[in-house]
Design a protein around this motif. Structure first.
Motif, PDB file in Angstrom:
ATOM      1  N   GLU A 124       0.856  -1.184   0.000  1.00 15.03           N
ATOM      2  CA  GLU A 124       0.000   0.000   0.000  1.00 15.03           C
ATOM      3  C   GLU A 124       0.895   1.238   0.000  1.00 15.03           C
ATOM      4  N   ILE A 125       0.903   1.927  -1.117  1.00 13.58           N
ATOM      5  CA  ILE A 125       1.796   3.071  -1.317  1.00 13.58           C
ATOM      6  C   ILE A 125       0.983   4.357  -1.385  1.00 13.58           C
ATOM      7  N   ASN A 126       1.415   5.354  -0.609  1.00 18.24           N
ATOM      8  CA  ASN A 126       0.849   6.701  -0.727  1.00 18.24           C
ATOM      9  C   ASN A 126       1.761   7.525  -1.623  1.00 18.24           C
ATOM     10  N   ARG A 127       1.213   7.967  -2.753  1.00 15.16           N
ATOM     11  CA  ARG A 127       2.022   8.766  -3.681  1.00 15.16           C
ATOM     12  C   ARG A 127       1.599  10.220  -3.624  1.00 15.16           C
ATOM     13  N   PRO A 128       2.447  11.104  -3.095  1.00 10.84           N
ATOM     14  CA  PRO A 128       2.081  12.521  -3.000  1.00 10.84           C
ATOM     15  C   PRO A 128       2.123  13.210  -4.364  1.00 10.84           C
ATOM     16  N   VAL A 129       1.163  14.091  -4.575  1.00  8.12           N
ATOM     17  CA  VAL A 129       1.153  14.920  -5.785  1.00  8.12           C
ATOM     18  C   VAL A 129       0.886  16.357  -5.364  1.00  8.12           C
ATOM     19  N   ALA A 130       1.426  17.293  -6.109  1.00  9.80           N
ATOM     20  CA  ALA A 130       1.241  18.709  -5.806  1.00  9.80           C
ATOM     21  C   ALA A 130       1.602  19.518  -7.039  1.00  9.80           C
ATOM     22  N   GLU A 131       1.233  20.787  -7.019  1.00 14.39           N
ATOM     23  CA  GLU A 131       1.604  21.678  -8.120  1.00 14.39           C
ATOM     24  C   GLU A 131       1.947  23.050  -7.563  1.00 14.39           C
ATOM     25  N   VAL A 132       2.695  23.791  -8.348  1.00 14.90           N
ATOM     26  CA  VAL A 132       3.080  25.148  -7.961  1.00 14.90           C
ATOM     27  C   VAL A 132       1.965  26.101  -8.362  1.00 14.90           C
ATOM     28  N   THR A 133       1.469  26.881  -7.406  1.00 17.39           N
ATOM     29  CA  THR A 133       0.397  27.843  -7.668  1.00 17.39           C
ATOM     30  C   THR A 133       0.969  29.262  -7.705  1.00 17.39           C
ATOM     31  N   ASP A 134       0.122  30.205  -8.150  1.00 18.52           N
ATOM     32  CA  ASP A 134       0.538  31.611  -8.154  1.00 18.52           C
ATOM     33  C   ASP A 134       0.852  32.086  -6.734  1.00 18.52           C
ATOM     34  N   ALA A 135       0.103  31.558  -5.755  1.00 21.12           N
ATOM     35  CA  ALA A 135       0.343  31.943  -4.357  1.00 21.12           C
ATOM     36  C   ALA A 135       1.734  31.483  -3.906  1.00 21.12           C
ATOM     37  N   ASP A 136       2.174  30.314  -4.382  1.00 25.53           N
ATOM     38  CA  ASP A 136       3.516  29.831  -4.041  1.00 25.53           C
ATOM     39  C   ASP A 136       4.586  30.741  -4.634  1.00 25.53           C
ATOM     40  N   ILE A 137       4.333  31.214  -5.850  1.00 19.64           N
ATOM     41  CA  ILE A 137       5.289  32.133  -6.485  1.00 19.64           C
ATOM     42  C   ILE A 137       5.340  33.438  -5.713  1.00 19.64           C
ATOM     43  N   ASP A 138       4.161  33.962  -5.329  1.00 18.44           N
ATOM     44  CA  ASP A 138       4.119  35.209  -4.545  1.00 18.44           C
ATOM     45  C   ASP A 138       4.884  35.045  -3.234  1.00 18.44           C
ATOM     46  N   LYS A 139       4.706  33.900  -2.599  1.00 19.76           N
ATOM     47  CA  LYS A 139       5.385  33.653  -1.324  1.00 19.76           C
ATOM     48  C   LYS A 139       6.904  33.599  -1.514  1.00 19.76           C
ATOM     49  N   MET A 140       7.344  32.982  -2.614  1.00 20.33           N
ATOM     50  CA  MET A 140       8.784  32.922  -2.888  1.00 20.33           C
ATOM     51  C   MET A 140       9.332  34.310  -3.185  1.00 20.33           C
ATOM     52  N   LEU A 141       8.581  35.119  -3.919  1.00 21.60           N
ATOM     53  CA  LEU A 141       9.033  36.486  -4.198  1.00 21.60           C
ATOM     54  C   LEU A 141       9.176  37.275  -2.904  1.00 21.60           C
ATOM     55  N   GLU A 142       8.257  37.039  -1.966  1.00 22.55           N
ATOM     56  CA  GLU A 142       8.346  37.722  -0.684  1.00 22.55           C
ATOM     57  C   GLU A 142       9.579  37.248   0.092  1.00 22.55           C
ATOM     58  N   THR A 143       9.878  35.961  -0.006  1.00 21.89           N
ATOM     59  CA  THR A 143      11.082  35.427   0.631  1.00 21.89           C
ATOM     60  C   THR A 143      12.331  36.069   0.031  1.00 21.89           C
ATOM     61  N   LEU A 144      12.335  36.221  -1.300  1.00 16.05           N
ATOM     62  CA  LEU A 144      13.470  36.858  -1.962  1.00 16.05           C
ATOM     63  C   LEU A 144      13.611  38.312  -1.538  1.00 16.05           C
ATOM     64  N   ARG A 145      12.473  38.972  -1.330  1.00 16.02           N
ATOM     65  CA  ARG A 145      12.519  40.349  -0.824  1.00 16.02           C
ATOM     66  C   ARG A 145      13.168  40.388   0.555  1.00 16.02           C
ATOM     67  N   GLN A 146      12.769  39.461   1.414  1.00 13.15           N
ATOM     68  CA  GLN A 146      13.319  39.419   2.769  1.00 13.15           C
ATOM     69  C   GLN A 146      14.822  39.187   2.734  1.00 13.15           C
ATOM     70  N   GLN A 147      15.251  38.347   1.801  1.00 10.51           N
ATOM     71  CA  GLN A 147      16.687  38.062   1.697  1.00 10.51           C
ATOM     72  C   GLN A 147      17.478  39.274   1.225  1.00 10.51           C
ATOM     73  N   ARG A 148      16.822  40.171   0.481  1.00 11.89           N
ATOM     74  CA  ARG A 148      17.511  41.357  -0.050  1.00 11.89           C
ATOM     75  C   ARG A 148      17.213  42.620   0.779  1.00 11.89           C
TER      76      ARG A 148
END
Length: 430
Positions: A124-148
């Motif tokens: 019995e195998i659980n296979r995770p699936v997911a996708e990148v959303t616009d909200a994930d991109i926004d969150k990463m951009l905010e992280t990049l802002r924090q780093q700079r």
């Protein structure tokens, strides 16, 4: 050549090999004759060094080399003859001296186990699936802002997110840190760099404030004299700086290699990076799931002790500073997990062999490109891998493990598990 095999353990074998001493002496004589034609010694013309001189000067060295070569060649013949699969270089024991016209040696080693039939249909195998959303991109951009972000000095009380530079000393009983004067430090409040009680003490403070307070230090504090104790801490605030975040504009995009500053192109680059990371993380989770289920199902499989020891050593080495040897107790603690990992790895290799899985060259190229893309000069990384058989072999093994994990998921009772990007990227032990 005479060969005999003794089982001295479940997977341990002791191979005894005997070969004619005449064979050894013949090769020694031939090697010395060859040296007579090539060796150069002071006082002798090339090719005219007497055999007695060569024997005197190089005899022991030649006999050692010939014996080593003969053991190597006869061992390969013996292993092939007995259809054995050593997992590592054997331990050799020999006197090297003729006895009854023969030279004998023993080779002790572990062999690969005999695998049971591996039926994955019931797993019995659980296979995770997911996708990148616009909200994930926004969150990463905010992280990049924090780093700079930059920090500007302010004349107000400190708040969460501010950088505070301060001096302090701590007194716990008869112990004082530092022994004299004050220690200087700095941190962004709320960042987790400091423990909460220390963060709280620095909130709502202004530059030049001096104050004393009682602080309970956590049990795992790096200073053992303060760990788990309540100390009187004296502070002096040097300065307070508030964060200044850059705007997400063309100039910001250029900082990340987008030459024309196009924000849409920038977002596409961010998405591509996140999708690459997500793909790798999803595969890592699937491999971990497959390995766990295989190891649990075949936990009784005997595996070579040397492989388990090596895996435990590698695991323990990851928990100590680079270049240091892990302590024995750390290696011992890793043994149970190492044992399961070795079982899983061997079973996955056996599945690949039984199912005649062929390594996907396209995947090799994709993974190599993904690895190289994280470096400033990706073409040099690709060149390095292509020129290093060991690095390339490691990459090929990882790709084959990916393929095996997917094959198992296709033939097992697999349930799709929908997750968010953050759920997948969060460490498994979080």
């Amino acid at each position: 050549m005479q060969v005999s095999v003794e089982n001295i353990g479940t997977l341990e074998r002791k191979l005894t090999v005997k070969f004619p001493a005449e064979r050894f002496e013949t090769q020694v004589t031939a090697r010395i004759a060859e040296m007579g034609r090539t060796v150069r010694l002071k006082g002798f013309r090339p090719g005219k060094v007497p055999t007695t001189v060569i024997k005197q000067r190089f005899g022991a060295q030649v006999r050692g080399e010939v014996l080593s070569d003969l053991i190597g060649s006869t061992l390969r013949e013996a292993v092939e003859q007995e259809k054995l699969q050593p997992i590592a270089n054997p331990s050799i024991n020999t006197t090297g001296q003729p006895e009854n016209g023969e030279i004998a040696y023993t080779a002790t080693f572990e062999v690969m186990p005999e695998f049971p039939a591996i039926d994955v249909s019931g797993l019995e195998i659980n296979r995770p699936v997911a996708e990148v959303t616009d909200a994930d991109i926004d969150k990463m951009l905010e992280t990049l802002r924090q780093q700079r972000r930059s920090f500007d000095e302010v004349e107000r009380a400190s708040a969460e997110g501010d950088f505070v530079m301060f001096e302090y000393s701590a007194q716990a009983g008869d112990y004082r840190f530092p022994a004299e004067g004050m220690e200087r430090a700095g941190s962004v409040l709320g960042s987790g760099n400091l423990f909460k009680a220390l963060d709280d003490a620095l909130l709502t403070r202004m530059a030049d404030d001096s104050f004393d307070t009682e602080i309970a230090f956590p049990d795992d504090f790096r200073n053992e004299e303060l760990a788990g104790k309540t100390a009187k801490v004296s502070f002096k605030i040097i300065k307070v700086q508030e964060p200044k975040l850059p705007e997400i504009d063309s100039e910001f995009a250029r900082l990340f290699g987008i030459e024309d500053g196009d924000l849409e192109v920038f977002r596409k680059e961010v998405r591509a990076n996140l999708e690459r990371e997500l793909k790798a993380a999803l595969m890592a989770r699937l491999k971990s799931e497959v390995a766990e289920k295989l190891a649990n199902t075949h936990g009784e499989l005997d595996v070579p002790k040397l492989m388990v020891q090596s895996e435990a050593q590698n695991m323990a080495a990851g928990n100590v500073p680079r270049g240091q040897q892990p302590p024995p107790q750390l290696i011992e603690a890793a043994m149970p997990i190492a044992h399961k990992r070795v079982i899983a790895g061997l079973l996955m290799g056996e599945i690949a062999r039984k199912q005649s899985l062929v390594i996907d060259r396209k995947r090799i190229a994709e993974q190599l490109a993904a690895i190289a893309s994280t470096y400033e000069e990706p073409e040099k990384v690709i060149e390095l891998y292509n020129g290093d058989p060991q690095l390339m072999s490691g990459l090929q093994n990882r790709v084959m493990e990916d393929q095996v994990a997917e094959w198992v998921a296709e033939h097992a009772k697999t349930t799709q598990q929908d997750l968010s990007f953050d759920d997948v990227m969060r460490p498994a032990n979080a």
